[in-house]
Every structure is written in structure tokens, then in C-alpha cells.
Design an enzyme around this catalytic site. Structure first.
Site, PDB file in Angstrom:
ATOM      1  N   LEU A 147       0.876  -1.178   0.000  1.00 16.38           N
ATOM      2  CA  LEU A 147       0.000   0.000   0.000  1.00 16.38           C
ATOM      3  C   LEU A 147       0.909   1.222   0.000  1.00 16.38           C
ATOM      4  O   LEU A 147       1.995   1.193   0.601  1.00 16.38           O
ATOM      5  CB  LEU A 147      -0.896   0.003   1.250  1.00 16.38           C
ATOM      6  CG  LEU A 147      -1.963  -1.097   1.338  1.00 16.38           C
ATOM      7  CD1 LEU A 147      -2.699  -1.032   2.675  1.00 16.38           C
ATOM      8  CD2 LEU A 147      -2.958  -0.997   0.188  1.00 16.38           C
ATOM      9  N   ASP A 148       0.468   2.283  -0.647  1.00 15.40           N
ATOM     10  CA  ASP A 148       1.250   3.523  -0.650  1.00 15.40           C
ATOM     11  C   ASP A 148       1.438   4.015   0.782  1.00 15.40           C
ATOM     12  O   ASP A 148       0.643   3.677   1.673  1.00 15.40           O
ATOM     13  CB  ASP A 148       0.525   4.613  -1.445  1.00 15.40           C
ATOM     14  CG  ASP A 148       0.351   4.228  -2.909  1.00 15.40           C
ATOM     15  OD1 ASP A 148       1.119   3.388  -3.393  1.00 15.40           O
ATOM     16  OD2 ASP A 148      -0.567   4.778  -3.537  1.00 15.40           O
ATOM     17  N   GLN A 149       2.428   4.878   0.981  1.00 15.26           N
ATOM     18  CA  GLN A 149       2.693   5.334   2.355  1.00 15.26           C
ATOM     19  C   GLN A 149       1.474   6.049   2.958  1.00 15.26           C
ATOM     20  O   GLN A 149       1.232   5.962   4.146  1.00 15.26           O
ATOM     21  CB  GLN A 149       3.976   6.181   2.433  1.00 15.26           C
ATOM     22  CG  GLN A 149       4.006   7.459   1.619  1.00 15.26           C
ATOM     23  CD  GLN A 149       3.308   8.624   2.282  1.00 15.26           C
ATOM     24  OE1 GLN A 149       2.977   8.556   3.459  1.00 15.26           O
ATOM     25  NE2 GLN A 149       3.076   9.675   1.525  1.00 15.26           N
TER      26      GLN A 149
END
Ligand code: URA
Length: 248
Positions: free
Chosen positions: A116-118
Site C-alpha cells: 500500500l502507498d505510504q
């Protein structure tokens, strides 16, 4: 299995370190079927049945798991990388033994299943079972992932139709399709996809002329993020939950 091997298999260090922990009185056992409380064991070669074993190491209770299957409610501002560039790694949210579980003699620990993106939050799976990781990540399995999207603008019926019909992302001529899109209210909607391309949901939403402000994954296959798993929290998956990942 010797107790030192049990601890080694669960990520407590080399066999020598594990033997030391046991001999120095840091390990108590709650063997399956035992009716008394925890029993101190200082014999590192003590033969124990790992299946169903619970044990306490330096005051922390563990259950033996042949392999690790975990879910986490990923918070924002952590990266799904062992070597993060800006924010702390998601792995720092796990206890050290889970990051040091041996696989085929190598200390690999659990790995995130996809990323997942940050700034994306929500359901993240982790495991040290390579074949499980492969199966869940494989696009051929078409496992659905649902994201709650908080967009900048209300989702119009036209935007919804385009997401369901498929949008072309700049690096790929084949359109990516949302398998479901349920508007909760105005700019908040649940988007379901089966692929896991880089920034996929953000790029899909941008491609139809809207913009993701916040993204929260709420479901993988038949497994939903439990409401009582706090942000940054994690827990073991049971067999039923592992199977649910492959259900629709
Ligand atoms: N899609 C995105 O754009 N970001 C994520 O983190 C996951 C899916």
C-alpha cells in the site's frame, strides 16, 4: 521438537541464542492439555509438541505457528518496504520475532503481500508462506480488493460508469476495470479492483477526472478489515480467515 528448535522456528534468534534464553530461565511453557499455569523450563533440549503449544518468553506470551499469516490495519506515514526512503517501515510495527522467522534456513521474517502507498491505510496481509504470498498476489487469481475512496469531488454517474467500463492508464494499453463501485455519499465510494498496479486506484480515479484525497483498504477477497483492529494494530489470521482471502 526440542524447545530450542521451537524458539528458533518462531524467530527468537539462532539456536545458540534460543538455548541461552531457555537455560537462563526466560522461557515458560503452557503445553496443550496442561491444566496448571505456565511451567518454567530451563532444559533447551526438552522435547515438546509444537502444535497447540503456548509459551512465554521474557514475559510475553506466544502461540506456536508453523507459518505466519497476519493482518494489519496499516496506518498512514509508514512504508511497505524493508528499506523505506522517507517514513518508517511497516515492519517496525511488528514484534522482532515476526521479522526474524527463518524460512529454509534464511532469516526472512514475514513479508507484506503486495504494497500500500505510504499514505494509504487499512487492510494489509503479511506472511512467511511463499506459496500463499504468490497465490494472493497473482493477478490470475482475480482476488478482489475493495478500497474506500475519499475523493475531492462527488463521484458523478458518468465517472462511475467509466470506472466500471474500464480506464486506460498511461503505461498500459489494456484498460483496468473496477468490478464494483458503490457510492457511500457524495465523494466517498467503495471501489473494487482485482489487479494491483502501481498507484492503481489513484490513477483510475484521476483518469475519470476526479482525485483521491484518502484511500483505505477495507477488504481482500472475503476478508474484511475488522472494525476493532486499531490503526497500526495487527493480529494472527485463523484458518477460516486464511481461506476467506480466496473467497469472493
Ligand atoms: N491503489 C493506490 O493507488 N494506492 C494504493 O496504496 C493501493 C491501491
Amino acid at each position: 521438537m526440542q524447545l530450542q528448535d521451537v524458539l528458533y522456528s518462531q524467530g527468537f534468534g539462532t539456536r545458540r541464542v534460543c538455548a541461552g534464553l531457555i537455560q537462563q530461565g526466560h522461557v515458560q511453557l503452557l503445553e496443550k492439555g496442561a491444566t496448571d499455569g505456565p511451567a518454567l523450563c530451563t532444559d533447551s533440549t526438552y522435547d515438546v509438541e509444537p502444535e497447540g503449544l503456548r509459551f512465554i518468553v521474557q514475559g510475553v506470551e506466544w502461540a506456536w505457528h508453523r507459518q505466519a499469516y497476519l493482518m494489519m490495519n496499516k496506518p498512514a506515514a509508514v512504508e511497505c518496504s524493508q528499506k523505506p526512503s522517507t517514513y518508517p517501515s511497516v515492519y517496525t510495527l511488528l514484534p522482532a520475532p515476526l521479522r526474524a522467522r527463518p524460512t529454509a534456513g534464511k532469516i526472512l521474517g514475514v513479508q507484506t503481500i503486495g504494497r500500500l502507498d505510504q499514505d494509504t491505510t487499512g487492510l494489509l496481509l503479511l506472511s512467511d508462506d511463499g506459496s500463499f504470498i504468490h497465490k494472493v498476489s497473482s493477478p490470475k487469481k482475480h482476488i478482489e480488493k475493495t478500497y474506500r475512496v475519499y475523493a475531492k469531488y462527488d463521484l458523478t454517474p458518468q465517472q462511475k460508469d467509466r470506472l466500471l467500463q474500464g480506464v486506460v492508464l498511461n503505461d498500459d494499453p489494456k484498460p483496468v476495470v473496477a468490478t464494483d463501485c458503490v457510492v457511500q455519499e457524495g465523494p466517498v465510494f467503495d471501489l473494487t479492483v482485482t489487479e494491483g498496479k502501481y498507484h492503481q486506484v489513484k490513477r483510475m480515479v484521476a483518469a475519470v477526472g476526479n482525485r483521491v484525497e484518502q484511500l483505505h483498504r477495507i477488504r481482500i477477497g472475503g476478508l474484511h478489515l475488522p472494525e476493532d483492529l486499531e490503526s497500526g494494530g495487527w493480529r494472527w489470521l485463523d484458518e477460516r480467515e486464511i481461506a476467506m482471502v480466496f473467497q469472493g
